[in-house]
Design a protein around this motif. Sequence first.
Motif, short mmCIF file in Angstrom:
data_model
loop_
_atom_site.label_atom_id
_atom_site.label_comp_id
_atom_site.label_asym_id
_atom_site.label_seq_id
_atom_site.Cartn_x
_atom_site.Cartn_y
_atom_site.Cartn_z
N PHE A 275 -1.36 1.18 -14.94
CA PHE A 275 -1.20 2.63 -14.91
C PHE A 275 0.14 3.07 -15.49
N TRP A 276 1.14 2.18 -15.43
CA TRP A 276 2.44 2.52 -16.01
C TRP A 276 2.37 2.49 -17.53
N LEU A 277 1.61 1.55 -18.07
CA LEU A 277 1.56 1.37 -19.52
C LEU A 277 0.55 2.26 -20.22
N LYS A 278 -0.53 2.62 -19.52
CA LYS A 278 -1.59 3.42 -20.13
C LYS A 278 -1.31 4.91 -20.02
N ASN A 279 -1.42 5.63 -21.16
CA ASN A 279 -1.30 7.09 -21.15
C ASN A 279 -0.13 7.53 -20.27
N LYS A 280 1.08 7.35 -20.77
CA LYS A 280 2.28 7.46 -19.95
C LYS A 280 2.62 8.89 -19.54
N ASN A 281 1.72 9.53 -18.78
CA ASN A 281 2.03 10.84 -18.23
C ASN A 281 2.64 10.68 -16.85
N ILE A 282 3.17 11.77 -16.32
CA ILE A 282 3.90 11.70 -15.06
C ILE A 282 2.99 11.30 -13.90
N ASN B 102 0.32 9.24 -13.95
CA ASN B 102 0.10 7.79 -13.97
C ASN B 102 1.35 7.03 -13.53
N LYS B 103 2.52 7.53 -13.92
CA LYS B 103 3.75 6.85 -13.53
C LYS B 103 3.96 6.93 -12.01
N LEU B 104 3.69 8.11 -11.46
CA LEU B 104 3.83 8.26 -10.01
C LEU B 104 2.85 7.37 -9.26
N PHE B 105 1.61 7.31 -9.75
CA PHE B 105 0.63 6.48 -9.08
C PHE B 105 0.97 5.00 -9.24
N SER B 106 1.54 4.65 -10.37
CA SER B 106 1.96 3.27 -10.60
C SER B 106 3.03 2.85 -9.58
N ILE B 107 4.03 3.71 -9.40
CA ILE B 107 5.09 3.42 -8.44
C ILE B 107 4.54 3.41 -7.02
N PHE B 108 3.61 4.32 -6.75
CA PHE B 108 2.96 4.37 -5.44
C PHE B 108 2.25 3.05 -5.14
N LEU B 109 1.50 2.53 -6.11
CA LEU B 109 0.81 1.25 -5.92
C LEU B 109 1.81 0.11 -5.75
N LEU B 110 2.89 0.12 -6.52
CA LEU B 110 3.90 -0.92 -6.43
C LEU B 110 4.53 -0.95 -5.04
N VAL B 111 4.97 0.21 -4.58
CA VAL B 111 5.62 0.30 -3.27
C VAL B 111 4.65 -0.08 -2.14
N THR B 112 3.43 0.42 -2.23
CA THR B 112 2.44 0.11 -1.19
C THR B 112 2.10 -1.37 -1.17
N SER B 113 1.98 -1.97 -2.35
CA SER B 113 1.67 -3.41 -2.43
C SER B 113 2.79 -4.25 -1.83
N ILE B 114 4.04 -3.84 -2.08
CA ILE B 114 5.18 -4.56 -1.48
C ILE B 114 5.12 -4.46 0.04
N ARG B 115 4.80 -3.25 0.52
CA ARG B 115 4.72 -3.05 1.97
C ARG B 115 3.61 -3.91 2.59
N ILE B 116 2.46 -3.97 1.94
CA ILE B 116 1.35 -4.77 2.47
C ILE B 116 1.63 -6.27 2.33
N PHE B 117 2.31 -6.64 1.25
CA PHE B 117 2.63 -8.06 1.06
C PHE B 117 3.52 -8.57 2.19
N LYS B 118 4.30 -7.67 2.77
CA LYS B 118 5.12 -8.05 3.92
C LYS B 118 4.25 -8.62 5.04
N ASN B 119 3.10 -7.98 5.28
CA ASN B 119 2.19 -8.46 6.32
C ASN B 119 1.65 -9.84 6.00
N VAL B 120 1.26 -10.03 4.73
CA VAL B 120 0.75 -11.33 4.31
C VAL B 120 1.85 -12.39 4.43
N PHE B 121 3.06 -12.00 4.08
CA PHE B 121 4.22 -12.89 4.14
C PHE B 121 4.46 -13.36 5.58
#
Length: 346
Positions: A25-32, A34-53
């Motif tokens: 989403f960060w690389l495709k059609n670089k509108n604001i 998609n960038k916000l959703f990209s960062i949202f997915l990144l942050v959320t994935s880090i938060r969930i990975f904490k549980n797996v960790f």
Amino acid sequence: MFKIDATTLLALFGTSQGLVFAAIFWLKNKNISNKLFSIFLLVTSIRIFKNVFVHLRQLNPELFPSFELWRISVYMGISHQLAIGPLFLLYFQSRLSSEFKWKSAYLVHFIPYFVFIAISPVVQWGFWMNGGLWFCYLSILIYFLLAFRHFYYKKSEVDVGITTWLRGLLLVSVVLMVAYSPALFHYIGYAGSGLLYSAAILTTGYIMLTSKGNGSFFRTKYETSSLSTTESVRIKANLEECMVKERPFLNPELSLKMLAALIKTQPHHLSRVINQEFNRSFADYINSFRLKEAEKRLKDPQYDHLKISALAYECGFNSVPTLNTLFKKVHKKTPSTFRADFRKNQ
């Protein structure tokens, strides 16, 4: 010997897919948006990975000999929860407004996130147990409610594909928030919560990657629209005639759908015409007529008996602050000051 169960393996796969989708989403059609959703997915994935960790350490304690490093990693993972809410709200605002632009003032929403990241190395578990976890959860809940409120009031101004997607995203978010609430989380556990997130990220990622029409995320705006030039001209002419003769802007409840029905066209076609022919959003286009009507009535002595609040409503504004803000942008003064100055100069 390294241990891992099927649930943890699937949770790891889903979490890693969240990072993959974030990159896409960060690389495709670089509108604001998609960038916000990209960062949202990144942050959320880090938060969930904490549980797996955490679950992996429970299965393989010998692989994480440094408790201090493990503790800091976990607490920083929890802190990412404070960035999820603001990103969620900003994403909704960007999808629901064609004129949304990033402003440095939005960084204010992330102050708690930066503070918690900074104190993660020094706080102890008691900090999280005695309010920290609830604070993070309430942050997401509050921003979710703000996003829902924004969606409720703006959904009629955007294409049906976008509203369908955002409605689905709200539904998925409700399920995750219920599952991750401090009161219910212990029933699901670390691995189970990661697995639930995996299902959510794979579902939403698939929908976004395969979406078509005006709800598509990787196409330029209106790229797939079938609106012909002739039809566009007809809609514009009907719109201008309607605004002059029927004056629908005087209705404070006027929506894109209502106006489209008046001129017998589809809401997304009308939205396109307003955006392309007048270079404005639906709200800005309608408010420009309301503003002119307010100026006209402020100059007319027969309306002097009306308070600004009553005049605002009669002109189609649903609140005095909205009229004041727009009026000051154009005239550099409030409506009441404008009226008084106009009378003095007559």
